[in-house]
Scaffold this motif. Structure first.
Motif, short mmCIF file in Angstrom:
data_model
loop_
_atom_site.label_atom_id
_atom_site.label_comp_id
_atom_site.label_asym_id
_atom_site.label_seq_id
_atom_site.Cartn_x
_atom_site.Cartn_y
_atom_site.Cartn_z
N ALA A 151 -14.59 17.05 -27.84
CA ALA A 151 -14.04 15.70 -27.92
C ALA A 151 -14.61 14.76 -26.87
N ARG A 152 -15.67 15.14 -26.19
CA ARG A 152 -16.20 14.30 -25.12
C ARG A 152 -16.59 12.91 -25.62
N SER A 153 -17.38 12.83 -26.66
CA SER A 153 -17.84 11.53 -27.16
C SER A 153 -16.69 10.70 -27.68
N ALA A 154 -15.80 11.33 -28.44
CA ALA A 154 -14.66 10.59 -29.00
C ALA A 154 -13.76 10.05 -27.89
N ASP A 155 -13.52 10.85 -26.86
CA ASP A 155 -12.66 10.39 -25.76
C ASP A 155 -13.30 9.23 -25.00
N ARG A 156 -14.60 9.29 -24.79
CA ARG A 156 -15.27 8.18 -24.10
C ARG A 156 -15.19 6.89 -24.92
N ARG A 157 -15.41 7.00 -26.21
CA ARG A 157 -15.33 5.81 -27.07
C ARG A 157 -13.93 5.22 -27.05
N LEU A 158 -12.92 6.11 -27.13
CA LEU A 158 -11.54 5.63 -27.14
C LEU A 158 -11.18 4.97 -25.81
N ALA A 159 -11.60 5.57 -24.70
CA ALA A 159 -11.32 4.99 -23.39
C ALA A 159 -12.02 3.64 -23.23
N ILE A 194 -12.63 22.58 -16.92
CA ILE A 194 -13.70 22.30 -15.95
C ILE A 194 -15.06 22.68 -16.51
N VAL A 195 -15.15 23.85 -17.10
CA VAL A 195 -16.42 24.27 -17.70
C VAL A 195 -16.83 23.30 -18.80
N GLY A 196 -15.85 22.81 -19.58
CA GLY A 196 -16.16 21.86 -20.64
C GLY A 196 -16.72 20.55 -20.14
N THR A 197 -16.38 20.16 -18.91
CA THR A 197 -16.92 18.91 -18.36
C THR A 197 -18.29 19.08 -17.73
N PHE A 198 -18.69 20.31 -17.46
CA PHE A 198 -19.98 20.56 -16.83
C PHE A 198 -21.03 21.05 -17.83
N ARG A 250 -12.43 15.91 -12.80
CA ARG A 250 -13.64 15.99 -13.62
C ARG A 250 -13.47 15.22 -14.92
N LEU A 251 -12.29 15.27 -15.53
CA LEU A 251 -12.07 14.52 -16.76
C LEU A 251 -12.16 13.02 -16.51
N PHE A 252 -11.60 12.54 -15.40
CA PHE A 252 -11.71 11.12 -15.08
C PHE A 252 -13.17 10.74 -14.86
#
Length: 551
Positions: free
Chosen positions: A81-89, A150-154, A230-232
């Motif tokens: 969900a990285r791309s979707a979360d960035r777009r939504l934010a 954490i692993v998902g953000t790296f 890391r999520l922020f």
């Protein structure tokens, strides 16, 4: 919780539940680990210097199940969900609600995993100390949930990330204080060391002023804070050049279709994008030929073309190849170090003589950890390679390649990774304790690894990555790790005879500890399992590839 956070939670849980196998695994994994692992692992623990108490081990298995499910679910939640979360934010000018929703969904999955483990434990032996069991299991789930996030953000590669989470979990379980003495300083750095001591009601004696409970909370709180940070850092929209405020990033830029994202990416990201474009171009060059031109080419040429294109794509994933070499070496090496060097019985066959020999438990562990590691890594490789190449494979079929030719090319890549993993495992084990028959020992390990590679290829299109990963993890350690375990009193359990690893495992024991090969019947059994899974894989792959290509 804001409406945006609630929306993120609902959509994330809905996406997770769209594949029923994900929900089934929330029940199956804890039940199998508690009901199957508990008694067998208690016997194994007695031999390796661990707790040896069945009730304590079964309490630990509930936590282990929660950790595995929560860690992998957290990783896939974030990575997918990285791309979707960035777009939504970016669209909402707010990052906190998006992160709160994503963490809320992940925490809900972690609680479900913990509840599954506790219910299985209650059904199996009951819970004498509910407060300890519930709180410690939830802490374990939170620790691995945060670690997965954490692993998902790296880590950008789903294969690399899931492998990393799984491997840390494996180290935590098999080298932790429940199954070993827990006295080795090397094992104290793993996240579940102190929580496992709390779960099994053991006093470590090395917790210091904080104690075992205090260190468990330090792990849970520390990893959770790092996960949120890391999520922020990875979700907040990037500031506009020359401005001191946060800009709203256009959707085309966030999704990577604009030029700004490519220009603002760090060099590793640009390299990964370029490598992906090179791999896509290689596939396009193959598929650019007309179907008639492709079909008249020799079969060997067509298979070689698919194999070269695939190797060109995966050879750039250097982290994967490093993991495939480092994991067997570390896992087998540490298993040898922490195992007590005491004699144990093992049933052997040499010629017409059936006898029980007394062999060092450390030497036995060195030999039997190779197939466990090879089976899991080979199955994981087969799963991710076949699920990651589905769209390209369908284009190749449309271009004139036969499904079996495309599959043969993919299996060549999987075979190379499997051979690498097996070679490293055999070399590390053999360096510590040389097998009596090198060729037989290495061949048996390769047979097990290839069998599980085929299982990974088979389940991938049927289950998806997360469900397939749960299955591979469960099957490899239940079958090869327990069902064929020669170190438990009385030898491998009876139900292990019905598992895919029985034939090759007996050949492995023969090659490791006897001077002549006498297990022809078990060799044929192992080959039969490999043939069955290969045929099933070919049938499922061809049917799915052709049906998708026609649609």
């Amino acid at each position: 919780m804001s409406s945006m956070s609630g929306l993120v939670v609902r959509r994330a849980l809905f996406d997770y539940a769209r594949k029923p196998l994900n929900l089934v695994m929330l029940v199956v994994v804890p039940v199998v680990l508690v009901f199957v692992w508990g008694p067998t692992m208690a016997d194994f623990s007695k031999l390796s210097g661990g707790a040896g108490n069945p009730r304590r081990i079964e309490a630990a298995t509930a936590g282990w199940a929660a950790a595995a499910l929560a860690g992998l679910a957290g990783f896939f939640q974030i990575r997918g969900a990285r791309s979707a979360d960035r777009r939504l934010a970016a669209a909402a000018h707010r990052t906190a609600p998006v992160i709160a929703g994503r963490l809320g969904a992940s925490f809900a999955l972690g609680l479900l995993a913990a509840a599954g483990g506790l219910l299985a434990l209650a059904a199996r032996v009951g819970i004498k100390d509910p407060m300890r069991a519930i709180s410690a299991t939830v802490v374990v789930a939170v620790i691995y949930l945060a670690f997965g996030v954490i692993v998902g953000t790296f880590v950008k590669s789903e294969m690399n990330g899931s492998l990393l989470v799984s491997v840390v979990w494996v180290f935590d379980v098999f080298l932790g204080p429940a199954l070993t003495s827990g006295s080795s300083p090397m094992t104290r750095v793993f996240p579940l060391h102190f929580p496992t001591l709390v779960l099994t009601a053991q006093a470590s004696g090395h917790g210091g002023p904080l104690g075992d409970v205090g260190w468990s909370m330090v792990w849970a709180v520390g990893l959770s804070i790092l996960a949120v940070a890391r999520l922020f850092a990875t979700t907040r929209p990037a500031p506009a050049p020359g401005a001191g405020r946060v800009s709203v990033t256009p959707a085309s830029t966030v999704t990577g279709s604009g030029s700004r994202l490519g220009a603002s990416q760090p060099s590793p990201a640009r390299a990964a994008t370029a490598q992906s474009m090179v791999a896509s171009a290689a596939k396009s060059q193959i598929a650019a030929r007309s179907p008639a031109q492709v079909r008249v080419a020799p079969v060997s040429v067509r298979i070689s073309a698919v194999l070269r294109a695939g190797m060109r794509e995966y050879r750039h994933n250097r982290v994967l190849w490093v993991l495939l070499m480092a994991v067997p070496a570390l896992f087998i090496g540490m298993a040898i170090i922490v195992t007590v060097d005491e004699p144990g019985p093992i049933a052997l066959v040499e010629g017409a003589r059936h006898f029980t020999a007394s062999i060092s438990l450390r030497r036995m562990h060195a030999a039997t950890m190779v197939p466990v590691t090879a089976a899991f890594l080979a199955g994981l490789t087969g799963l991710f390679i076949v699920t990651g190449s589905g769209a390209g494979d369908r284009r190749l079929v449309l271009a004139g390649f036969r499904p079996r030719e495309v599959l043969a090319g993919r299996l060549g890549i999987i075979g190379a990774a499997t051979a690498l993993v097996t070679s490293v495992g055999v070399a590390v084990s053999g360096a510590a304790y040389a097998p009596r028959q090198w060729v037989v020992f290495a061949g048996a390990n390769l047979l097990i690894a290839l069998t599980y590679a085929m299982i990974g290829v088979l389940v991938g299109p049927l289950t998806g990555r997360l469900g397939g990963l749960y299955l591979i993890l469960l099957l490899a350690f239940i079958d090869v790790g327990l069902g064929q375990n020669e170190m438990v009193p009385g030898g491998p359990p009876a139900w292990g005879a019905f598992m895919p690893g029985r034939g090759a495992s007996r050949v492995l024991i023969d090659g490791a500890f006897t001077g002549r090969f006498d297990e022809v019947r078990f060799l044929l059994l192992g080959l039969a399992w490999l043939v069955v899974f290969t045929v099933a894989t070919a049938m499922v792959y061809q049917r799915r590839t052709e049906s998708h290509a026609r649609s």
